[in-house]
Motif scaffolding. Structure first.
Motif, PDB file in Angstrom:
ATOM      1  N   LEU A   1       6.204 -19.324 -41.989  1.00  0.00           N
ATOM      2  CA  LEU A   1       6.614 -20.550 -41.911  1.00  0.00           C
ATOM      3  C   LEU A   1       5.988 -21.015 -43.920  1.00  0.00           C
TER       4      LEU A   1
ATOM      5  N   HIS B   1     -12.878 -10.180 -43.034  1.00  0.00           N
ATOM      6  CA  HIS B   1     -12.462 -11.524 -42.389  1.00  0.00           C
ATOM      7  C   HIS B   1     -12.877 -12.377 -42.475  1.00  0.00           C
TER       8      HIS B   1
ATOM      9  N   LEU C   1     -13.392 -23.966 -43.477  1.00  0.00           N
ATOM     10  CA  LEU C   1     -12.456 -23.754 -43.313  1.00  0.00           C
ATOM     11  C   LEU C   1     -11.146 -24.197 -43.982  1.00  0.00           C
ATOM     12  N   ARG C   2     -10.213 -23.016 -43.773  1.00  0.00           N
ATOM     13  CA  ARG C   2      -8.786 -23.442 -44.905  1.00  0.00           C
ATOM     14  C   ARG C   2      -7.750 -24.637 -44.182  1.00  0.00           C
ATOM     15  N   ASN C   3      -7.435 -25.773 -45.097  1.00  0.00           N
ATOM     16  CA  ASN C   3      -5.855 -26.543 -43.916  1.00  0.00           C
ATOM     17  C   ASN C   3      -4.909 -25.670 -43.882  1.00  0.00           C
ATOM     18  N   TYR C   4      -4.057 -27.043 -43.330  1.00  0.00           N
ATOM     19  CA  TYR C   4      -2.793 -25.892 -43.080  1.00  0.00           C
ATOM     20  C   TYR C   4      -2.393 -24.919 -43.955  1.00  0.00           C
TER      21      TYR C   4
ATOM     22  N   TYR D   1       1.576 -10.727 -29.322  1.00  0.00           N
ATOM     23  CA  TYR D   1       1.842 -11.643 -29.949  1.00  0.00           C
ATOM     24  C   TYR D   1       1.132 -11.891 -30.969  1.00  0.00           C
ATOM     25  N   GLY D   2      -0.109 -11.010 -32.005  1.00  0.00           N
ATOM     26  CA  GLY D   2      -0.542 -11.300 -33.071  1.00  0.00           C
ATOM     27  C   GLY D   2       0.112 -11.062 -33.940  1.00  0.00           C
TER      28      GLY D   2
ATOM     29  N   ALA E   1       5.327 -15.101 -37.859  1.00  0.00           N
ATOM     30  CA  ALA E   1       5.890 -16.080 -38.007  1.00  0.00           C
ATOM     31  C   ALA E   1       5.300 -17.185 -38.631  1.00  0.00           C
ATOM     32  N   LEU E   2       3.938 -16.951 -39.697  1.00  0.00           N
ATOM     33  CA  LEU E   2       3.025 -17.847 -40.703  1.00  0.00           C
ATOM     34  C   LEU E   2       3.718 -17.157 -41.252  1.00  0.00           C
TER      35      LEU E   2
ATOM     36  N   ALA F   1      -1.619  -8.568 -26.342  1.00  0.00           N
ATOM     37  CA  ALA F   1      -2.411  -9.574 -27.389  1.00  0.00           C
ATOM     38  C   ALA F   1      -1.802  -9.270 -28.467  1.00  0.00           C
TER      39      ALA F   1
ATOM     40  N   VAL G   1      -5.803  -7.791 -35.893  1.00  0.00           N
ATOM     41  CA  VAL G   1      -6.035  -7.837 -34.311  1.00  0.00           C
ATOM     42  C   VAL G   1      -5.260  -6.256 -33.782  1.00  0.00           C
TER      43      VAL G   1
ATOM     44  N   VAL H   1      -3.732 -22.162 -45.783  1.00  0.00           N
ATOM     45  CA  VAL H   1      -3.998 -21.276 -44.576  1.00  0.00           C
ATOM     46  C   VAL H   1      -2.414 -19.727 -44.758  1.00  0.00           C
TER      47      VAL H   1
ATOM     48  N   TRP I   1       3.479 -10.828 -34.477  1.00  0.00           N
ATOM     49  CA  TRP I   1       4.052 -12.224 -34.239  1.00  0.00           C
ATOM     50  C   TRP I   1       3.852 -13.781 -34.613  1.00  0.00           C
ATOM     51  N   LEU I   2       2.216 -13.917 -34.041  1.00  0.00           N
ATOM     52  CA  LEU I   2       1.715 -15.153 -35.275  1.00  0.00           C
ATOM     53  C   LEU I   2       1.365 -14.874 -36.809  1.00  0.00           C
TER      54      LEU I   2
END
Lengths: 239, 386, 131, 134
Positions: C129, C41, C53-56, C118-119, C125-126, C115, C76, C59, C121-122
């Protein structure tokens, strides 16, 4: 023989009296003077009310456990000159109720052993030697653990929670698991397999550092854990 | 009127055994000790359970006491000993010659002996000086010098005795010619108070002369220290003795992971001030290495002195000439009632000393109770703390 | 001198003779797995990309990779379990009463579930996207 | 003196913080334990902060990219270095504790510590350099 004056800063406390305080005594020491002998000299020549535990004077009985310059030691085998300090701080062991001065109540130490509900403390072990004198079945010797409580005093977890079984009792448990001699070790393994048992240890190994008698409780706690880990995996994969 | 109250002064092996004996005979017992239990001579000796062989030639009385008590202690305190027997080894021709007298004397005293050849000794104890000519096996053993007496305390405590360590006698209260109470100071709180009783027993060992003096009686005790040296490693499993009339540095007692070499002998006035003569430590190494050469190279662990309580007139200088037997003094001879002294002796004979003392005490009080300690198996030492 | 450990302490020892000690094993194994997963990771996210770091957009593209998705999900779960078991170990060393400990256990289970949920789901969701 | 219990009452535990973090006169392993616990607390806080920050991603590119810009500030990078130390140390010591705690190689736990923490320090230095130059 070289002689030097050394200051001993000794923890003093009497029940029902003033709050605990340190008192400093100056003692003439030579190369052979141990901390225990110096303390006895203080009692004889300077203050007859200073009390401490002691008996064998050669690290075989385990009564004179105390903290010398912050470290857990048997006073009888620490030579004053080896400490290389002009002031020697002497305090009672930690994690134990202090009765007075350097004397702690050993009750809790033995209570932990007794909570096992089976004979845990071994007095002697048999030695494996081929040529034994006639009339004897095997040579035997007393167990290494001298019940001095130094490991319990040094343990950082013991310092926060007295319900932890502690290094001494766990080490004794491993001795039984290792050499059951007819006893069923299973209930004992169950006993240490608990939140307050061998899993509570955080591997700080202070007990190993403090042990004056070659028991090395830390190693024995880890051996218990190895045994329990094996047992759990065996169970997980259907023996 | 309730049971008689006995107050014992001195928390060494003798006091422990007296407390145990008297509680079994139904008396109320209080024992006081100025420091920790067994902190005087008791815990500090080399840890030998005598077979009596050491005394067989010159001091038959002690030898017989030893073998009798040795047998009893093995029975009533199982687990407190390393039961590996002892060996007397002869190195010089003189010692070989002495061996027949030694063996005969042992047999006369009822001490089982077995003569071993040079080869047999070395097969059993390979570290022993290969120059030895023969060995004699006797039922010596190693004792846990602190925990064995502690079992007497534990048992006495569970039978109702009150044990008060860190309590020092500061004065005696007399009524007429009798001692009626002692005044003590509790060092844990610095408080003084009185303990009344029917009989007061001075079990102060090397300190018993000092306690006697507080009452105004003369206890002919000679504190006679010896130096001992402990080295790392079990150099032997059996207790190794030099086969000769007793002398310095003639015994090596294996104990746990250590070997204890003893001992020397001299006489002091103050049992609290023994010192630790450096030449005596060197002497232990010198004579010890004649028994087991590895003593010279073994790693040092500790050296210390302990004071034997020997009975003898003033003027003795080394203590070697004094008998190792014990004696119970009833000080009524000096017109003091209610005060007896038990002293002399050694750890091996603590139970016997207590039996004798309790007999004297019971006779004085007109109590017809027999001794039960010969068969009474003691509680483990841990019982003292719970 | 009749003072030994209080009856309460001994009873406490008896009632707390629970099996939760071996949760330590879960802690140890999750930790060992984390070494690999967290290693992957961290290297992937912070040391490979220029600038740390990556931009949007970067990622989203990255998470679209199914291997990365699995690693992140595992991370997670293991990370939360390892962390909360650690929190529990610390709380236990603070000597909670049996009741408090029960409360703590349930609290940590709840918090952990939230937690992890949520992880997950995130992550999902990503991935959505990213299309 | 505060960690001595001048009482004949049953053992009263003292302040845990002192017991865990007072490493005066203690051995290397207590230091290792104290540091492990300290980094554990830090990493736990970070883990949950990290998770919540990631929610910015769902809110769209603007919020995320403005966060990335903030994260490149030198002060933030310094915090990254501290974090990296926590991670590599906790990892190295954790491997030791896990192995030793299961009875694997416990006889050589000190060697294990020095080797693993040694590796961790090398990783840390390399990582720290990368953070500032990368």
């Amino acid at each position: 023989m070289v002689e030097r004056d050394i200051d001993f800063k000794v923890f003093r406390y009497k029940q029902g009296g003033a709050a605990p305080a340190y008192q400093t005594f100056r003692v003439r020491c030579d190369e052979n003077t141990t901390v225990l002998v110096a303390l006895q000299d203080i009692r004889r020549d300077q203050d007859g009310t200073l009390i401490m535990r002691h008996s064998c004077h050669h690290a075989s009985c385990g009564t004179c456990g105390m903290r010398i310059n912050g470290r857990e030691e048997l006073g009888c085998v620490v030579k004053v000159f080896d400490l290389n300090t002009s002031t020697v701080v002497v305090e009672p062991m930690r994690n134990m109720p202090v009765i007075s001065d350097l004397v702690v109540d050993m009750g809790p130490f033995y209570d932990r052993f007794n909570s096992a509900g089976m004979p845990l403390m071994r007095e002697s072990e048999f030695l494996d030697e081929a040529d034994v004198a006639e009339g004897l079945e095997a040579y035997m010797r007393c167990e290494n653990c001298i019940e001095c409580n130094l490991c319990v005093s040094a343990c950082p977890i013991m310092g926060t929670d007295p319900t932890y079984l502690g290094p001494a009792a766990l080490a004794a448990a491993w001795r039984v698991v290792e050499e059951p001699r007819g006893l069923d070790a299973k209930p004992l393994l169950d006993w240490v397999d608990s939140q307050n048992g061998c899993w509570r240890c955080h591997v700080a190994y202070e007990c190993n550092e403090a042990c004056p008698s070659g028991v090395f409780p830390g190693d024995k706690i880890m051996s218990l854990r190895r045994e329990l880990t094996k047992r759990k995996f065996r169970r997980l994969f259907g023996r | 009127m309730g049971p008689f109250h006995a107050v014992i002064i001195g928390g060494g092996g003798t006091g422990a055994a007296v407390a145990h004996d008297l509680t079994l005979r139904g008396m109320k017992v209080t024992l006081i000790e100025r420091g920790e239990l067994t902190s005087g001579t008791t815990g500090r000796h080399h840890g030998l359970l005598h077979s009596g062989a050491r005394y067989a030639v010159k001091d038959k009385e002690s030898a017989v006491e030893c073998i009798e008590e040795n047998t009893i202690l093995r029975r009533i305190a199982p687990g407190s000993f390393e039961l590996n027997d002892g060996l007397f080894v002869a190195i010089t021709d003189e010692e070989v010659a002495y061996s027949s007298e030694f063996i005969e004397s042992c047999q006369e005293c009822g001490i089982p002996v077995r003569r071993l050849t040079h080869t047999e000794v070395l097969a059993r104890e390979p570290n022993v000086n290969p120059a030895i000519k023969l060995g004699v096996q006797v039922p010596d053993a190693t004792m846990d010098a602190m925990r064995m007496p502690l079992r007497f305390f534990a048992t006495a405590k569970h039978n109702g005795a009150t044990i008060k360590p860190y309590t020092e006698v500061v004065d005696f209260v007399r009524r007429g010619n009798a001692v009626s109470a002692i005044r003590v100071r509790d060092h844990t709180s610095n408080k003084e108070y009185e303990i009344g009783g029917d009989i007061f027993i001075n079990a102060g060992g090397a300190w018993s002369g000092r306690i006697g003096a507080m009452v105004g009686v003369d206890v002919p005790i000679r504190p006679s220290p010896g130096v001992m040296l402990a080295v790392y490693g079990r150099l032997s499993n059996m207790v190794i003795n030099r086969l000769h009339a007793s002398g310095d540095g003639d015994i090596i007692v294996p104990q746990r992971a250590l070997s204890v070499i003893g001992t020397s002998s001299w006489v002091v006035e103050d049992p609290d001030n023994l010192g630790l003569p450096e030449d005596h430590i060197q002497m232990m190494i010198h004579f010890g290495s004649e028994l087991i050469p590895a003593v010279r190279t073994a790693k040092f662990r500790a050296a210390w002195s302990a004071a034997r309580p020997l009975i003898g007139p003033r003027g003795a200088d080394t203590g070697r000439e004094l008998s190792r037997t014990f004696k119970c003094f009833d000080h009524i001879d000096e017109n003091v009632e209610g005060f007896v002294t038990i002293t002399g002796g050694k750890a091996t004979t603590l139970r016997g000393m207590a039996e004798t003392t309790a007999n004297v005490v019971c006779a004085k009080l007109g109590l017809a109770k027999p001794c039960q300690t010969r068969e009474f198996v003691l509680l483990p030492h841990t019982a003292y703390y719970v | 001198m009749q003072s030994t450990m209080s009856r309460r302490t001994l009873e406490e020892m008896a009632t707390r003779r629970d099996r939760s000690g071996s949760l330590w094993l879960v802690q140890a194994f999750s930790g060992l797995f984390l070494v690999f997963i967290l290693g992957a990771h961290m290297i992937a996210h912070h040391f490979i990309v220029e600038g740390g770091l990556r931009n949007y957009q970067q990622v989203l593209e990255y998470v679209a990779n199914p291997v990365v998705f699995v690693i992140e999900v595992l991370f997670v779960i293991l990370g939360v379990v390892h962390a909360l078991l650690g929190v529990r170990a610390i709380i236990i060393d603070l000597r909670p009463s049996a009741g408090t400990l029960r409360l703590v256990n349930w609290g940590l289970v709840f918090f952990g579930a939230v937690a992890i949920g949520y992880g997950l789901w995130l992550a999902v969701a990503l991935q959505r996207l990213a299309g | 003196m505060d960690d001595i219990q001048p009482t004949t009452d049953p053992v009263r535990p003292k302040a845990p913080l002192r017991s865990w973090f007072d490493v005066r006169g203690r051995s290397m392993s207590t230091l290792a334990f104290a540091l492990n616990r300290l980094t554990a607390v830090g990493l736990t806080i970070y883990l949950f902060l990290h998770l919540s920050v990631l929610s910015l991603l769902v809110r769209g590119p603007e919020s995320w990219d403005s966060f990335v810009a903030l994260a490149k500030h030198p002060l933030f990078l310094l915090l990254d270095v501290v974090l990296l130390f926590g991670v590599v140390y906790h990892m190295a010591n954790g491997i030791r504790v896990a192995l030793v705690g299961m009875g694997v190689g416990h006889a050589r736990h000190k060697t294990l510590f020095y080797v693993l923490v040694g590796i961790a320090l090398v990783l840390f230095v390399v990582g720290a350099v990368l953070i500032f130059t990368g």
